[in-house]
Every structure is written in C-alpha cells, then in structure tokens.
Design a protein around this motif. Structure first.
Motif, short mmCIF file in Angstrom:
data_model
loop_
_atom_site.label_atom_id
_atom_site.label_comp_id
_atom_site.label_asym_id
_atom_site.label_seq_id
_atom_site.Cartn_x
_atom_site.Cartn_y
_atom_site.Cartn_z
N PRO A 120 0.82 -1.21 0.00
CA PRO A 120 0.00 0.00 0.00
C PRO A 120 0.86 1.26 0.00
N SER A 121 0.24 2.38 -0.35
CA SER A 121 0.95 3.66 -0.34
C SER A 121 1.21 4.11 1.09
N GLU A 122 2.21 4.98 1.24
CA GLU A 122 2.52 5.52 2.56
C GLU A 122 1.35 6.31 3.13
N THR A 123 0.61 7.00 2.27
CA THR A 123 -0.56 7.75 2.72
C THR A 123 -1.62 6.82 3.28
N ALA A 124 -1.84 5.70 2.59
CA ALA A 124 -2.84 4.72 3.05
C ALA A 124 -2.40 4.09 4.37
N ILE A 125 -1.11 3.76 4.47
CA ILE A 125 -0.60 3.15 5.71
C ILE A 125 -0.77 4.11 6.88
N LYS A 126 -0.39 5.37 6.68
CA LYS A 126 -0.49 6.36 7.74
C LYS A 126 -1.93 6.57 8.17
N ALA A 127 -2.82 6.66 7.18
CA ALA A 127 -4.24 6.87 7.50
C ALA A 127 -4.80 5.69 8.26
N PHE A 128 -4.47 4.49 7.85
CA PHE A 128 -5.01 3.30 8.51
C PHE A 128 -4.41 3.13 9.90
N ASN A 129 -3.13 3.45 10.04
CA ASN A 129 -2.49 3.40 11.36
C ASN A 129 -3.22 4.35 12.32
N THR A 130 -3.54 5.56 11.85
CA THR A 130 -4.24 6.52 12.70
C THR A 130 -5.64 6.04 13.04
N ALA A 131 -6.33 5.47 12.06
CA ALA A 131 -7.68 4.96 12.31
C ALA A 131 -7.64 3.84 13.36
N LEU A 132 -6.64 2.98 13.29
CA LEU A 132 -6.51 1.92 14.29
C LEU A 132 -6.30 2.50 15.68
N ILE A 133 -5.49 3.53 15.79
CA ILE A 133 -5.24 4.18 17.08
C ILE A 133 -6.52 4.77 17.63
N LEU A 134 -7.28 5.46 16.80
CA LEU A 134 -8.49 6.14 17.26
C LEU A 134 -9.57 5.18 17.73
#
Length: 370
Positions: free
Chosen positions: A164-178
């Motif tokens: 996946p793209s870095e943008t997708a990874i970062k967004a999904f990582n943040t969603a998991l945290i939230l």
C-alpha cells in the motif's frame, strides 16, 4: 434500588487503561490527539497492555512477536472456505476467533504470562482472518502475512497482495489508534462480564465481537457508508437529509452518549477523509459528508462521532463497507485484551441486580382452573 436505563451514568468498574474526562479521551493518561499524531498503533497496543509507552527494545520485541504470530492455523482458513455465502463478515470473524481457541494449546492456561501470549496471538491473527475472508469470498487465495510489516501495512497488503501507499498506511495506522479503546463501551463491558466468570480469553473476545456486531455499536460506520451510497451525489444530500429530518429518522454517525461537545476522534477522521478522497479521486464523498454534517448539526445540534467520517476514509481506502466493523474489531482487539487482562488481575464476578417491575402477591392456580 432504581434501575438506570442502559446503565447510563453508572460506574461499573475501575480501570487504568482508558479515560474520558470532560470530553478528552486518553489512553494510559496520554491524550489520543498526541497518539494519533505521533504514535504507531503497535506503541498504542503496548501502552494499553502495560500502562506505559515502550522503549525501543520493548517495541522491537512486540513487533517481532506480532509478526511471528500473524499466521493463522490452516484448519481455521479451511473452515472459513466452508462458510456459507452471504454471511456477514462479523459472523465469520466471531466463529473464526472461537476456532482459534480450539487450536491454541494455552487456551485454558489462566496465568498472566499465558494470557499475554494469547493476547499477542489474537492481536496478530485477527487482521489475517479478516483479510483472508475478504479474499476467499471473491474466489482468491489468501495472502500470507509479512512478519516484517506493521499491523496497518500488513492488513492492507493482505487484502490486495500489493504494497500500500505511505498515505494509506499512515491513514489506517491513525484509524486503528483512534478505535483502539473507549473505556467501558458495550463490547468491552461484555468481554469483562464474560471473563469475570474466569472463563478463557477466547470466550471473552467472542462475546465482545458479538456485541460489536450490533448496529448501535460497531455497525454504525457501515450504516453511514450505506447512507452515502444511497444518496449518491452532492446534489442529493439536501433533499435526502431534509426528508430524514422531517420524518424523525435516525441519521447514523451523529451524537454520542459520553461526548456532549463532540467526539474528539472525529476531527482526525475528517481530515483523513479530506486527504484520502482527494488522493483517490473521490472528493465528492468528503463533500457529501461535510454537507450532511452541516445540516444535522444545524438542525439537531448533534456533532459527528468516530463512525461518521470513518465511513468515507475506509471507502477511499477501497474497503468494502461490510468490512468496516471487522476492521473496528481489529483495532479494538488491543483494548479488549487489555481490559480482559486487567479484569483477571483483580477479578470479582460481575453480577448486578435488576429492578423488578412484574406482578406481586401471585399464587399458583391448578391447570384445570386457568
């Protein structure tokens, strides 16, 4: 004794894992805003389990353990292949996690050390199960997890087989945290009630998954995605929402029993929605969401919760809407296991009372006189 409907306002347990005070959400005393901005999801998992952030060696050890335990027993994958078509993915996940307990030799070991090892396996294997089912139902072979990837990257990779793209990874990582924990929410409470009987951790997690499956808990973001799909375009938002408001229909993704001044997680997902939808050429999804928010907030005074913008975020990531709640479960596995381990540490059977509202002074009447 007087009952409180839905146990609203009742303090049912003490916990050091997560707090919501004056509308501020913290994990282990750290504001979720800081964690969403700076942390990896794995750091948050460690924080929830241990009450502190890991140092470098502790994080490396956790990442290593998660990577080494991400593969799911072949028998569980084979079982998923046999499940009937058209079943909701949360029912699949509930059953598959229950199966994991059958193949875990430590399932009945109630020591703190064994429960931590089981928590690692559950955290590592849940994304693998969800991604495997997402592919199997399309007639595709599951993609093996890559032990070198983070949980966020690995899940997106196992869905498509492509990095996946870095943008997708970062967004999904943040969603998991939230979504990682939220104090004594319905599914967490269900898990704690279950394991308070001193049953095994898998039984507690199955209870939690079954609770999260309901549309008033984890299923809300799926309902938001369905609403966006039904509206279809920006120009249809106003008549659709106006009709819903005039007919007093519930609009999912707004309001929260705990937050009276807005869900602090929503602003992060709003920004993620804006960035992701623009990147993938689906900006209208974000624009529709903003218009809905403006109308509902203006008319009803309700603010969006974590579910509202997560729908457009997950859609922009290319995820099918019925996978939204299982993805919620992937994240919340960190909080569920943390609360289960905390319950075991200082356990007392959870057995509240009920306010009786039935008839009194009744007597048995012989059957031929009824």
């Amino acid at each position: 004794m007087t009952a409180t409907k839905g146990l609203e306002g009742i303090i049912a347990a003490q916990s050091s894992i997560c707090s919501i005070v004056d509308g501020v959400l913290c994990y282990g005393g750290i504001n979720v805003d800081e964690l969403a901005e700076k942390a990896s999801f794995e750091e948050v998992v460690y924080l929830l389990w241990n009450g502190k952030l890991p140092n470098r060696s502790q994080l490396d050890e956790l990442n290593k353990n998660l990577g080494e335990n991400a593969a799911v027993p072949k028998e569980v994958i084979d079982s998923i292949r046999s499940y009937p078509q058209g079943v909701h993915p949360m029912a699949i996940l509930r059953t598959a996690v229950s199966l994991l307990g059958l193949y875990d030799q430590e399932a009945q070991d109630m020591s703190a050390e064994a429960n931590l090892r089981k928590s690692i396996r559950l955290m590592a294997q849940t994304p693998t199960i969800v991604a495997a089912y997402a592919r199997i139902r399309k007639g595709l072979e599951p993609v093996d997890p890559d032990p070198k990837m983070s949980l966020a990257e690995n899940f997106l990779y196992m869905l498509t087989g492509e990095k996946p793209s870095e943008t997708a990874i970062k967004a999904f990582n943040t969603a998991l945290i939230l979504h990682a924990d939220h104090e004594l929410n319905a599914s967490t409470f269900a898990a704690r009630v279950t394991v308070a009987t001193l049953t095994d951790i898998y039984s507690g997690i199955v209870s939690a998954i079954g609770t999260l499956k309901g549309p008033l808990h984890g299923g809300a973001n799926e309902a938001v995605a369905a609403m966006l799909a039904e509206i279809g375009s920006l120009e249809n938002v106003e008549p659709y929402i106006r009709h819903a408001l005039d007919n007093k229909q519930k609009i999912m993704g707004f309001g929260h029993r705990v937050y009276k001044n807005g869900d602090p997680r929503a602003k992060w997902l709003r920004e993620m929605s804006k960035a992701l939808t623009k990147q993938v050429g689906k900006e209208e999804l974000y624009q529709m969401s903003v218009k809905i928010e403006e109308m509902v907030t203006s008319e009803k005074g309700l603010l969006p919760n974590v579910d509202f913008y997560s729908a457009s975020v997950y859609t922009a990531l290319g995820l099918e809407s019925d996978l939204f709640t299982p993805i919620f479960a992937i994240s919340r596995m960190s909080g569920w296991t943390a609360h289960i381990m905390e319950q075991y540490e200082n356990n007392r059977l959870i057995r509240p009372r009920a306010e009786y509202t039935g008839p009194v002074n009744q007597h048995y009447i012989p059957i031929d006189q009824r």
